[in-house]
Scaffold this motif. Structure first.
Motif, mmCIF file in Angstrom:
data_model
loop_
_atom_site.group_PDB
_atom_site.id
_atom_site.type_symbol
_atom_site.label_atom_id
_atom_site.label_comp_id
_atom_site.label_asym_id
_atom_site.label_seq_id
_atom_site.Cartn_x
_atom_site.Cartn_y
_atom_site.Cartn_z
ATOM 1 N N ALA A 2 56.824 26.458 62.862
ATOM 2 C CA ALA A 2 56.025 25.919 61.761
ATOM 3 C C ALA A 2 56.915 25.618 60.570
ATOM 4 O O ALA A 2 57.967 26.248 60.389
ATOM 5 C CB ALA A 2 54.933 26.906 61.360
ATOM 6 N N LEU A 3 56.472 24.660 59.750
ATOM 7 C CA LEU A 3 57.156 24.293 58.510
ATOM 8 C C LEU A 3 56.130 24.135 57.388
ATOM 9 O O LEU A 3 54.978 23.777 57.634
ATOM 10 C CB LEU A 3 57.909 22.969 58.661
ATOM 11 C CG LEU A 3 59.086 22.893 59.627
ATOM 12 C CD1 LEU A 3 59.586 21.456 59.712
ATOM 13 C CD2 LEU A 3 60.213 23.833 59.209
ATOM 14 N N TYR A 12 60.057 25.956 53.885
ATOM 15 C CA TYR A 12 59.903 27.213 54.595
ATOM 16 C C TYR A 12 59.787 26.911 56.091
ATOM 17 O O TYR A 12 59.131 25.950 56.496
ATOM 18 C CB TYR A 12 58.626 27.940 54.170
ATOM 19 C CG TYR A 12 58.570 28.444 52.747
ATOM 20 C CD1 TYR A 12 58.711 27.587 51.656
ATOM 21 C CD2 TYR A 12 58.309 29.781 52.474
ATOM 22 C CE1 TYR A 12 58.618 28.048 50.350
ATOM 23 C CE2 TYR A 12 58.199 30.265 51.168
ATOM 24 C CZ TYR A 12 58.358 29.386 50.115
ATOM 25 O OH TYR A 12 58.259 29.845 48.827
ATOM 26 N N GLY A 13 60.375 27.778 56.903
ATOM 27 C CA GLY A 13 60.279 27.583 58.344
ATOM 28 C C GLY A 13 60.192 28.891 59.098
ATOM 29 O O GLY A 13 60.774 29.906 58.701
ATOM 30 N N LEU A 14 59.429 28.868 60.194
ATOM 31 C CA LEU A 14 59.352 29.987 61.123
ATOM 32 C C LEU A 14 59.792 29.508 62.500
ATOM 33 O O LEU A 14 59.477 28.384 62.909
ATOM 34 C CB LEU A 14 57.923 30.528 61.220
ATOM 35 C CG LEU A 14 57.431 31.395 60.071
ATOM 36 C CD1 LEU A 14 55.913 31.534 60.117
ATOM 37 C CD2 LEU A 14 58.088 32.777 60.122
ATOM 38 N N THR A 15 60.534 30.352 63.192
ATOM 39 C CA THR A 15 60.927 30.022 64.554
ATOM 40 C C THR A 15 59.947 30.666 65.540
ATOM 41 O O THR A 15 59.113 31.489 65.164
ATOM 42 C CB THR A 15 62.348 30.509 64.879
ATOM 43 O OG1 THR A 15 62.326 31.935 65.079
ATOM 44 C CG2 THR A 15 63.314 30.167 63.762
ATOM 45 N N MET A 36 51.744 27.217 59.250
ATOM 46 C CA MET A 36 51.864 27.492 57.821
ATOM 47 C C MET A 36 51.180 26.386 57.021
ATOM 48 O O MET A 36 51.077 25.245 57.468
ATOM 49 C CB MET A 36 53.337 27.595 57.406
ATOM 50 C CG MET A 36 54.038 28.819 57.955
ATOM 51 S SD MET A 36 55.614 29.194 57.118
ATOM 52 C CE MET A 36 56.612 27.803 57.628
ATOM 53 N N VAL A 37 50.735 26.754 55.818
ATOM 54 C CA VAL A 37 50.149 25.792 54.901
ATOM 55 C C VAL A 37 50.455 26.257 53.479
ATOM 56 O O VAL A 37 50.556 27.461 53.219
ATOM 57 C CB VAL A 37 48.622 25.671 55.123
ATOM 58 C CG1 VAL A 37 47.903 26.957 54.742
ATOM 59 C CG2 VAL A 37 48.042 24.488 54.361
ATOM 60 N N THR A 38 50.609 25.312 52.556
ATOM 61 C CA THR A 38 50.813 25.630 51.144
ATOM 62 C C THR A 38 49.487 25.489 50.413
ATOM 63 O O THR A 38 48.833 24.443 50.488
ATOM 64 C CB THR A 38 51.864 24.705 50.516
ATOM 65 O OG1 THR A 38 53.065 24.793 51.276
ATOM 66 C CG2 THR A 38 52.144 25.097 49.077
ATOM 67 N N SER A 39 49.081 26.543 49.704
ATOM 68 C CA SER A 39 47.800 26.551 49.021
ATOM 69 C C SER A 39 47.933 27.296 47.707
ATOM 70 O O SER A 39 48.453 28.421 47.675
ATOM 71 C CB SER A 39 46.743 27.228 49.906
ATOM 72 O OG SER A 39 45.511 27.328 49.231
ATOM 73 N N GLY A 46 49.927 26.994 45.350
ATOM 74 C CA GLY A 46 51.301 27.308 45.007
ATOM 75 C C GLY A 46 51.933 28.406 45.824
ATOM 76 O O GLY A 46 53.017 28.889 45.483
ATOM 77 N N VAL A 47 51.298 28.813 46.910
ATOM 78 C CA VAL A 47 51.812 29.871 47.774
ATOM 79 C C VAL A 47 51.812 29.363 49.207
ATOM 80 O O VAL A 47 50.887 28.667 49.637
ATOM 81 C CB VAL A 47 50.951 31.148 47.664
ATOM 82 C CG1 VAL A 47 51.420 32.217 48.645
ATOM 83 C CG2 VAL A 47 50.984 31.692 46.236
ATOM 84 N N VAL A 48 52.854 29.718 49.966
ATOM 85 C CA VAL A 48 52.912 29.372 51.379
ATOM 86 C C VAL A 48 52.299 30.502 52.188
ATOM 87 O O VAL A 48 52.706 31.663 52.073
ATOM 88 C CB VAL A 48 54.363 29.105 51.835
ATOM 89 C CG1 VAL A 48 54.418 28.903 53.354
ATOM 90 C CG2 VAL A 48 54.922 27.880 51.122
ATOM 91 N N TYR A 49 51.300 30.144 53.011
ATOM 92 C CA TYR A 49 50.636 31.087 53.895
ATOM 93 C C TYR A 49 51.015 30.770 55.339
ATOM 94 O O TYR A 49 51.296 29.623 55.695
ATOM 95 C CB TYR A 49 49.119 30.993 53.751
ATOM 96 C CG TYR A 49 48.599 31.530 52.440
ATOM 97 C CD1 TYR A 49 48.154 32.846 52.330
ATOM 98 C CD2 TYR A 49 48.550 30.718 51.308
ATOM 99 C CE1 TYR A 49 47.674 33.340 51.125
ATOM 100 C CE2 TYR A 49 48.069 31.210 50.093
ATOM 101 C CZ TYR A 49 47.638 32.517 50.010
ATOM 102 O OH TYR A 49 47.169 33.018 48.817
ATOM 103 N N GLY A 50 50.988 31.802 56.155
ATOM 104 C CA GLY A 50 51.242 31.620 57.572
ATOM 105 C C GLY A 50 50.271 32.438 58.388
ATOM 106 O O GLY A 50 49.682 33.416 57.907
ATOM 107 N N VAL A 51 50.100 32.024 59.638
ATOM 108 C CA VAL A 51 49.269 32.787 60.552
ATOM 109 C C VAL A 51 49.958 32.840 61.904
ATOM 110 O O VAL A 51 50.562 31.868 62.355
ATOM 111 C CB VAL A 51 47.851 32.183 60.680
ATOM 112 C CG1 VAL A 51 47.869 30.829 61.376
ATOM 113 C CG2 VAL A 51 46.915 33.133 61.417
ATOM 114 N N SER A 52 49.895 34.004 62.530
ATOM 115 C CA SER A 52 50.386 34.200 63.888
ATOM 116 C C SER A 52 49.194 34.541 64.767
ATOM 117 O O SER A 52 48.043 34.482 64.333
ATOM 118 C CB SER A 52 51.418 35.322 63.929
ATOM 119 O OG SER A 52 50.806 36.569 63.629
ATOM 120 N N ASP A 53 49.450 34.931 65.993
ATOM 121 C CA ASP A 53 48.359 35.348 66.866
ATOM 122 C C ASP A 53 47.650 36.585 66.343
ATOM 123 O O ASP A 53 46.485 36.830 66.674
ATOM 124 C CB ASP A 53 48.890 35.643 68.277
ATOM 125 C CG ASP A 53 49.201 34.383 69.049
ATOM 126 O OD1 ASP A 53 48.661 33.318 68.698
ATOM 127 O OD2 ASP A 53 49.996 34.454 70.005
#
Length: 674
Positions: free
Chosen positions: A564-565, A573-576, A607-610, A612-619
């Motif tokens: 995700a980016l 921001y990036g996640l592998t 991931m999404v920016t909302s 002014g903060v970057v949020y992420g979700v995993s399983d």
């Protein structure tokens, strides 16, 4: 046929944490709770919006006598329904409880036993071949065996009752499997095509088993294309009998024995799918006809006419004239998963959740909604999510659930395939549709159903990530090519309607897993599903000019493929796909921060920016990153979304987040103290 249902009572959750570094969410409360923010910590409110998408999703069907047996898709637990044609009612069902879907059904020559093959997400160590005694439908099907190829894609029963199964498991060439009902043993008979990635078709006679394979999934990197092998049951040997004209297609799709003929079809990619009729006595003697579809499947026959389904509807093939003709139908059959010809009539089972009884001579049909006939309408695993001030949308199989955020009403919209990801712009929904469906759109003010907005090259079939570039007024879609390897960046102008497909913008093996945008530049995250070659490359791309601006190869442990980016300010921001986290300063084009978040995010992510903060979700977890320190904080622990093809999170215009908690859609209002 739209289905509406009342939303379950909304439930609210309030959770607080210290200094914005943790906001853990416990079990949802049974009554609404007011969330309060204080100067001491953040406030997180979770609103349960009910099941994300409810339907009887299906993936297979077979008529035996006057009853159609239908296998479920992405429902828990898996099950097979019995739909009685004379009464047009669901009269029985059996729960299998293993895997997520049933793609393969076959009946023995006596019509007594129905065999079902299971698709699984992981190796559950349980039977994946089941048998249901149709003379006692009140008794459940029993597991009779297990192939080492995790997923069973097709089954065939020879005239003597021997069962043959084909399928696959990632990273291993598919084998031909035999189940002997006399001994109860499952035996591997060999791997005829060591470069194939998936087998999707099998047919059997007294003497021969036909094995159809290819690379519909996991193409590229030297994987083989369509292949057809004849297995001599007495000698135990394989012989390649693939018609040369079919060898360019990615996969054999379906097989049917009709008298002294073998009917063979393919899935297309760079060329349309093909249909061949082969002489069983001399397999080198055949007729071959190209079609106009991307896939030819669900072969069935009545006398000298072969009927089949494509992505464009129903068709017939005359053996006498070798001509393909459309079969008239007043309506939309959607994605067809069952087709049988009995007594001059066709029984069609649609992914839209209905059974159609069709007279091919007149085009007249009787359509029965399975939910209304007694099929269980239950929550399935979800795909893409999008929302605005009025509606939230959840993608499923052959449908998109529209949640009215004012009234709680949920309406299932029809859309073929799967809405893998989506965005809402000015009230209009835009989706990336798998497989090879391109981009679709839906405007609730205009009503009706979603429709295709733009098509793209058929081999660029799996859209993965949709985002909006407001500078260039473009929709950007990252795509994977299942059959050819690599991928593409799609662009669509919401102003002019112009579209473009930029093929392999990362390289020839890396697909585009993730897309983010800043100041009119698209940032592409590469991933590679094969065992060889680079993965995880970041490319800055001009989506208007269609050219690369620069690229960045990530260091060391971050080269495990992009998950995700997201962009916030000057930072990417990036996640592998193995929990690596990185931040790139776009002004100097360097990685300025890394971290290991495998404990929270070990695989796919979004991931999404909302606000002014970057949020992420995993399983498992919804989390956020601190905008200055980049530290990860949990927002909702154990969210455990029921996803089919990776987690998603999106935000509406007010910054409220939407994702899945189990099989329910939830809205998360998070106000961290930063």
């Amino acid at each position: 046929m739209q289905h509406t249902s009342s939303m379950a009572r909304r439930r609210l959750l309030m959770a607080g944490g210290a200094l914005g570094l943790a906001a853990a969410a416990g079990p949802l409360l049974t009554a609404p709770a007011q969330a309060r923010a204080t100067a001491a910590g953040p406030c997180t409110r979770v609103t349960d919006l009910g099941p994300g998408i409810e339907q009887f999703a299906l993936m297979s069907a077979l008529q035996v006598g006057d009853t159609v047996y239908i296998g479920s898709r992405n429902l828990e637990p898996t099950r097979v329904l019995a739909f009685h044609l004379p009464t047009r009612k669901v009269v029985a069902q059996t729960v299998l409880g293993v895997g997520h879907s049933i793609q393969a059904l076959a009946a023995d020559p006596t019509g007594r036993y129905l065999y079902a093959g299971i698709l699984q997400k992981g190796d559950e160590g349980k039977p994946n071949l089941f048998r249901w005694d149709l003379t006692t439908p009140d008794k459940p099907a029993v597991g009779v065996g297990r192939t080492e190829d995790r997923d069973i894609r097709d089954l065939a029963v020879a005239p003597d009752g021997t069962v043959y199964a084909v399928g696959g498991i990632p990273g291993k060439a598919p084998a031909l499997w035999r189940y002997d009902p006399g001994t109860g043993k499952v035996t591997e008979l060999g791997v005829p095509d060591p470069k194939a990635t998936l087998a999707r078709a099998v047919a059997a006679t007294d003497t021969t088993v036909f094995f159809g394979a290819g690379s519909t999934l996991g193409g590229g990197d030297g994987a083989s294309k369509a292949s057809l092998f004849a297995y001599d049951r007495a000698a135990g040997t394989f012989r390649n009998v693939t018609p040369p004209e079919m060898e360019k297609d990615p996969s054999l799709r379906d097989l049917l024995v009709v008298g002294d003929r073998l009917v063979v079809s393919t899935s297309g990619s760079t060329e349309p799918a093909k249909l061949a009729v082969m002489d069983l006595a001399d397999l080198s003697s055949y007729s071959l006809t190209p079609t106009t579809g991307k896939v030819v499947k669900n072969l069935t026959a009545n006398a000298d006419t072969v009927y089949f389904a494509t992505d464009t509807g129903l068709h017939s093939y005359s053996s006498a004239t070798e001509v393909i003709s459309p079969v008239a139908f007043d309506g939309d059959l959607g994605e067809i998963w069952g087709l049988d010809a009995v007594g001059g009539r066709l029984t069609v089972v649609s992914g839209y959740g209905f059974v159609g009884e069709l007279d091919p001579a007149t085009g007249r049909a009787v359509v029965t909604d399975l939910g209304e006939a007694g099929a269980p309408v239950i929550a399935q695993t979800a795909m893409g999510i999008a929302a605005d001030h009025r509606y939230a949308y959840v993608g499923g199989n052959n449908g998109i659930a529209r949640h009215d955020l004012r009234t709680g009403e949920v309406v299932n919209l029809r859309a073929p395939g799967e809405a893998k990801d989506a965005e809402v712009l000015d009230g209009v929904l835009y989706t990336g549709q798998y497989s090879s469906q391109g981009m679709w759109t839906y405007d609730p003010l205009k009503g009706g159903q979603p429709h295709q907005l733009a098509d793209f090259p058929a081999e660029q079939n799996r859209p993965l990530d949709v985002c909006h570039d407001p500078v260039n007024a473009l929709l950007l879609v990252g795509v994977q090519s299942d059959t050819e390897g690599g991928g593409s960046l799609w662009t669509y102008s919401t102003k002019t309607g112009e579209k473009a497909a930029h093929i392999n913008p990362v390289d020839g093996t890396q697909l585009v897993r993730a897309v983010a945008t800043r100041d009119g530049v698209a940032y592409l995250g590469g991933d590679n599903p094969t065992a060889q070659g680079p993965r995880g490359t970041i490319v800055a791309f001009d989506p208007v000019a269609g050219r690369e601006l620069w690229r960045l190869d990530l260091p060391g442990s971050l080269t495990t493929g992009t998950a995700a980016l997201a962009v916030r300010g000057r930072h990417l921001y990036g996640l592998t796909r193995k929990g690596g986290f990185f931040v790139v300063d776009l002004t100097i084009r360097r990685v300025v921060h890394t971290a290991d978040h495998r404990a929270v995010c070990p695989g796919f992510a979004a991931m999404v920016t909302s606000r002014g903060v970057v949020y992420g979700v995993s399983d498992t977890t919804l989390f956020r990153f601190h905008p200055r320190t980049f530290a990860l904080s949990t927002v909702v622990a154990e969210i455990n979304g029921a996803w089919y093809s990776g987690p998603h999170v999106n935000a509406d215009h007010r910054g409220r987040l939407y994702t899945m908690r189990g099989r329910n859609l939830v809205r998360v209002e998070d106000r961290p103290v930063i």
